[in-house]
Enzyme design. Structure first.
Site: not given
Ligand code: PGA
Length: 250
Positions: A173, A213
Protein backbone atom coordinates in the site's frame (compact mmCIF):
# COMPACT_ATOMS: atom_id res chain seq x y z
CA UNK A 1 5.19 -26.97 -13.50
CA UNK A 2 3.90 -24.16 -11.25
CA UNK A 3 0.67 -22.64 -12.55
CA UNK A 4 0.82 -18.85 -12.11
CA UNK A 5 -1.66 -17.40 -9.63
CA UNK A 6 -2.91 -13.82 -9.62
CA UNK A 7 -5.06 -12.99 -6.61
CA UNK A 8 -6.94 -9.76 -5.91
CA UNK A 9 -7.24 -8.92 -2.21
CA UNK A 10 -10.07 -6.43 -2.03
CA UNK A 11 -9.49 -5.84 1.72
CA UNK A 12 -12.22 -3.71 3.33
CA UNK A 13 -13.55 -2.27 0.09
CA UNK A 14 -16.67 -2.48 -2.05
CA UNK A 15 -20.38 -2.85 -1.35
CA UNK A 16 -22.38 -5.76 -2.72
CA UNK A 17 -23.26 -3.85 -5.87
CA UNK A 18 -19.69 -2.71 -6.43
CA UNK A 19 -18.35 -6.23 -5.83
CA UNK A 20 -20.86 -7.72 -8.26
CA UNK A 21 -20.02 -5.16 -10.90
CA UNK A 22 -16.26 -5.69 -10.60
CA UNK A 23 -16.42 -9.47 -10.63
CA UNK A 24 -18.77 -9.51 -13.62
CA UNK A 25 -16.30 -7.44 -15.60
CA UNK A 26 -13.44 -9.73 -14.60
CA UNK A 27 -15.35 -12.90 -15.47
CA UNK A 28 -16.20 -11.55 -18.91
CA UNK A 29 -12.76 -10.12 -19.69
CA UNK A 30 -10.61 -12.94 -18.38
CA UNK A 31 -12.59 -15.89 -19.77
CA UNK A 32 -9.88 -16.74 -22.32
CA UNK A 33 -7.06 -17.15 -19.78
CA UNK A 34 -6.55 -20.85 -19.16
CA UNK A 35 -2.84 -21.02 -18.39
CA UNK A 36 -3.08 -19.24 -15.04
CA UNK A 37 -5.32 -19.07 -11.99
CA UNK A 38 -7.20 -15.87 -11.19
CA UNK A 39 -8.59 -15.45 -7.69
CA UNK A 40 -10.63 -12.69 -6.04
CA UNK A 41 -10.97 -12.14 -2.28
CA UNK A 42 -13.92 -9.89 -1.42
CA UNK A 43 -15.20 -9.00 2.07
CA UNK A 44 -17.16 -11.72 3.87
CA UNK A 45 -20.52 -10.09 3.20
CA UNK A 46 -19.91 -10.19 -0.57
CA UNK A 47 -18.69 -13.80 -0.76
CA UNK A 48 -22.03 -15.34 -1.72
CA UNK A 49 -22.69 -12.71 -4.38
CA UNK A 50 -19.21 -13.06 -5.87
CA UNK A 51 -19.43 -16.87 -5.62
CA UNK A 52 -22.53 -16.82 -7.80
CA UNK A 53 -20.77 -14.62 -10.35
CA UNK A 54 -17.62 -16.78 -10.60
CA UNK A 55 -19.56 -20.06 -10.69
CA UNK A 56 -18.79 -21.82 -13.96
CA UNK A 57 -16.09 -19.28 -14.86
CA UNK A 58 -12.30 -19.46 -14.82
CA UNK A 59 -12.11 -17.32 -11.66
CA UNK A 60 -11.85 -18.72 -8.15
CA UNK A 61 -13.04 -17.28 -4.86
CA UNK A 62 -10.94 -16.62 -1.75
CA UNK A 63 -11.76 -15.43 1.75
CA UNK A 64 -9.48 -12.90 3.43
CA UNK A 65 -9.48 -14.64 6.81
CA UNK A 66 -11.03 -17.43 8.87
CA UNK A 67 -11.24 -18.72 12.41
CA UNK A 68 -9.66 -22.11 13.17
CA UNK A 69 -12.75 -23.93 14.46
CA UNK A 70 -15.57 -25.77 12.74
CA UNK A 71 -18.62 -24.58 14.67
CA UNK A 72 -19.20 -23.41 18.21
CA UNK A 73 -19.33 -20.46 20.57
CA UNK A 74 -17.04 -18.08 18.62
CA UNK A 75 -19.08 -14.92 18.29
CA UNK A 76 -18.32 -12.97 15.16
CA UNK A 77 -16.06 -15.56 13.56
CA UNK A 78 -16.32 -17.53 10.30
CA UNK A 79 -15.02 -21.09 9.90
CA UNK A 80 -13.28 -22.74 6.94
CA UNK A 81 -16.26 -25.10 6.65
CA UNK A 82 -18.61 -22.15 6.06
CA UNK A 83 -16.16 -20.58 3.61
CA UNK A 84 -16.13 -23.80 1.63
CA UNK A 85 -19.91 -23.92 1.87
CA UNK A 86 -20.21 -20.43 0.33
CA UNK A 87 -17.95 -21.40 -2.57
CA UNK A 88 -14.41 -20.45 -1.59
CA UNK A 89 -11.44 -22.35 -2.99
CA UNK A 90 -8.78 -20.36 -1.11
CA UNK A 91 -8.32 -18.55 2.20
CA UNK A 92 -5.68 -15.88 2.82
CA UNK A 93 -4.03 -16.34 6.22
CA UNK A 94 -1.34 -14.36 7.99
CA UNK A 95 -1.75 -11.11 6.09
CA UNK A 96 0.55 -8.48 7.61
CA UNK A 97 -2.41 -6.19 8.31
CA UNK A 98 -3.87 -8.89 10.56
CA UNK A 99 -0.48 -9.56 12.13
CA UNK A 100 0.00 -5.86 12.85
CA UNK A 101 -3.50 -4.53 13.52
CA UNK A 102 -5.03 -7.60 15.16
CA UNK A 103 -1.97 -9.08 16.84
CA UNK A 104 -2.05 -12.43 15.05
CA UNK A 105 1.02 -14.55 15.69
CA UNK A 106 2.55 -17.46 13.80
CA UNK A 107 1.00 -20.13 16.03
CA UNK A 108 -2.53 -18.78 15.46
CA UNK A 109 -1.90 -18.38 11.73
CA UNK A 110 -0.66 -21.98 11.63
CA UNK A 111 -3.91 -23.14 13.29
CA UNK A 112 -5.87 -21.30 10.62
CA UNK A 113 -3.81 -22.83 7.82
CA UNK A 114 -4.33 -26.32 9.20
CA UNK A 115 -8.07 -25.76 9.71
CA UNK A 116 -8.40 -24.63 6.08
CA UNK A 117 -6.54 -27.67 4.78
CA UNK A 118 -8.68 -29.96 6.95
CA UNK A 119 -11.78 -28.37 5.40
CA UNK A 120 -10.47 -28.93 1.87
CA UNK A 121 -9.54 -25.32 1.21
CA UNK A 122 -6.30 -24.06 -0.25
CA UNK A 123 -4.26 -21.59 1.78
CA UNK A 124 -2.43 -18.45 0.76
CA UNK A 125 0.03 -18.02 3.64
CA UNK A 126 1.39 -14.46 3.80
CA UNK A 127 4.84 -13.71 5.14
CA UNK A 128 7.05 -10.65 4.97
CA UNK A 129 9.48 -8.48 6.89
CA UNK A 130 9.04 -4.90 8.06
CA UNK A 131 11.42 -2.17 6.95
CA UNK A 132 13.14 -2.15 10.36
CA UNK A 133 13.64 -5.91 10.20
CA UNK A 134 15.16 -5.62 6.73
CA UNK A 135 17.42 -2.73 7.70
CA UNK A 136 18.66 -4.44 10.85
CA UNK A 137 19.53 -7.70 9.09
CA UNK A 138 16.71 -9.65 10.70
CA UNK A 139 14.82 -10.29 7.48
CA UNK A 140 15.99 -13.85 6.91
CA UNK A 141 15.33 -14.87 10.52
CA UNK A 142 11.83 -13.38 10.38
CA UNK A 143 10.99 -15.14 7.12
CA UNK A 144 12.44 -18.39 8.41
CA UNK A 145 10.26 -18.18 11.52
CA UNK A 146 7.11 -17.21 9.61
CA UNK A 147 7.56 -20.06 7.14
CA UNK A 148 8.54 -22.80 9.57
CA UNK A 149 6.02 -21.86 12.28
CA UNK A 150 3.30 -21.12 9.73
CA UNK A 151 3.73 -24.55 8.12
CA UNK A 152 4.25 -26.44 11.38
CA UNK A 153 2.48 -29.82 11.20
CA UNK A 154 1.52 -29.45 7.54
CA UNK A 155 2.62 -32.59 5.69
CA UNK A 156 4.41 -32.76 2.35
CA UNK A 157 1.21 -34.10 0.77
CA UNK A 158 -0.80 -31.21 2.19
CA UNK A 159 1.65 -28.70 0.68
CA UNK A 160 -0.18 -29.18 -2.63
CA UNK A 161 -2.84 -26.94 -1.07
CA UNK A 162 -0.48 -24.20 0.10
CA UNK A 163 0.66 -21.07 -1.70
CA UNK A 164 3.13 -18.74 -0.01
CA UNK A 165 2.74 -15.00 -0.54
CA UNK A 166 5.90 -13.01 0.12
CA UNK A 167 4.76 -9.48 0.93
CA UNK A 168 7.40 -7.14 2.31
CA UNK A 169 5.43 -4.97 4.75
CA UNK A 170 7.21 -1.83 3.55
CA UNK A 171 5.86 -2.42 0.04
CA UNK A 172 2.19 -2.93 0.95
CA UNK A 173 0.00 0.00 0.00
CA UNK A 174 3.00 2.33 -0.13
CA UNK A 175 3.60 2.47 -3.87
CA UNK A 176 7.13 1.21 -3.19
CA UNK A 177 7.62 -2.21 -4.78
CA UNK A 178 10.52 -4.51 -4.11
CA UNK A 179 12.74 -4.46 -7.17
CA UNK A 180 12.55 -7.52 -9.41
CA UNK A 181 15.95 -8.57 -8.07
CA UNK A 182 15.05 -8.05 -4.39
CA UNK A 183 11.85 -10.03 -4.84
CA UNK A 184 13.56 -12.83 -6.79
CA UNK A 185 16.33 -13.11 -4.20
CA UNK A 186 13.84 -13.42 -1.35
CA UNK A 187 11.64 -15.89 -3.22
CA UNK A 188 14.68 -18.06 -3.87
CA UNK A 189 15.50 -17.90 -0.15
CA UNK A 190 11.95 -18.98 0.74
CA UNK A 191 12.14 -21.83 -1.77
CA UNK A 192 15.34 -22.92 -0.04
CA UNK A 193 13.49 -22.94 3.28
CA UNK A 194 10.89 -25.29 1.78
CA UNK A 195 13.64 -27.57 0.61
CA UNK A 196 14.99 -27.74 4.17
CA UNK A 197 11.56 -28.21 5.75
CA UNK A 198 10.32 -30.71 3.16
CA UNK A 199 12.25 -31.89 0.13
CA UNK A 200 13.43 -30.67 -3.30
CA UNK A 201 10.16 -31.66 -4.98
CA UNK A 202 8.02 -29.61 -2.60
CA UNK A 203 10.42 -26.69 -3.01
CA UNK A 204 10.15 -26.96 -6.79
CA UNK A 205 6.36 -27.31 -6.95
CA UNK A 206 5.12 -24.88 -4.27
CA UNK A 207 3.96 -21.57 -5.65
CA UNK A 208 5.51 -18.46 -4.08
CA UNK A 209 3.69 -15.29 -5.11
CA UNK A 210 4.75 -11.69 -4.54
CA UNK A 211 2.66 -8.91 -2.99
CA UNK A 212 3.27 -5.23 -2.28
CA UNK A 213 2.30 -2.45 -4.68
CA UNK A 214 1.95 -4.73 -7.67
CA UNK A 215 0.71 -2.58 -10.57
CA UNK A 216 0.19 -2.89 -14.32
CA UNK A 217 3.61 -1.29 -14.89
CA UNK A 218 5.65 -3.67 -12.73
CA UNK A 219 3.89 -7.03 -13.05
CA UNK A 220 5.71 -8.18 -16.19
CA UNK A 221 9.17 -7.65 -14.67
CA UNK A 222 8.19 -9.47 -11.49
CA UNK A 223 6.65 -12.39 -13.37
CA UNK A 224 9.78 -12.76 -15.49
CA UNK A 225 11.71 -13.81 -12.36
CA UNK A 226 12.36 -17.50 -12.03
CA UNK A 227 10.97 -17.95 -8.52
CA UNK A 228 7.99 -15.58 -8.70
CA UNK A 229 4.86 -17.57 -9.46
CA UNK A 230 2.20 -14.92 -9.24
CA UNK A 231 0.99 -11.90 -7.33
CA UNK A 232 -1.24 -10.94 -4.43
CA UNK A 233 -2.64 -7.59 -5.47
CA UNK A 234 -4.30 -5.09 -3.12
CA UNK A 235 -4.98 -1.55 -4.35
CA UNK A 236 -4.68 -2.35 -8.05
CA UNK A 237 -7.21 -5.18 -7.75
CA UNK A 238 -10.01 -2.70 -7.04
CA UNK A 239 -9.96 -1.28 -10.56
CA UNK A 240 -11.05 -3.73 -13.25
CA UNK A 241 -8.76 -2.26 -15.88
CA UNK A 242 -5.66 -2.51 -13.69
CA UNK A 243 -6.38 -6.00 -12.40
CA UNK A 244 -7.12 -7.26 -15.90
CA UNK A 245 -3.77 -5.94 -17.12
CA UNK A 246 -2.02 -7.59 -14.16
CA UNK A 247 -3.82 -10.89 -14.81
CA UNK A 248 -2.71 -10.61 -18.43
CA UNK A 249 0.98 -10.34 -17.51
CA UNK A 250 3.30 -11.44 -20.26
P1 PGA B 1 -1.07 -3.49 -2.23
O1 PGA B 1 -1.52 -4.63 -1.17
O2 PGA B 1 -1.07 -4.14 -3.59
O3 PGA B 1 -2.12 -2.43 -2.11
O4 PGA B 1 0.27 -3.03 -1.83
C1 PGA B 1 -1.04 -5.93 -1.30
C2 PGA B 1 -1.56 -6.78 -0.16
O5 PGA B 1 -1.68 -6.27 0.97
O6 PGA B 1 -1.88 -7.97 -0.36
Amino acid sequence: MRIPLIAGNWKLHKTLDESAQLVRTLVADLADLHDREIVVAPVFTALATVAAAVNGSTLRLAAQNCYPATTGAYTGEVSPLLLKDVGCSYVIVGHSERRQLLGENDAFINQKAKACIAAGLKVILCIGETLVERETDRMLDVLNRQVSDGLNGISADEMAGVVIAYEPVWAIGTGVTASDEQAQETHAFVRGLLQGLYNPEIAATTRIIYGGSVKPNNIDGLMAQEDIDGALVGGASLKAEDFIRIARFV
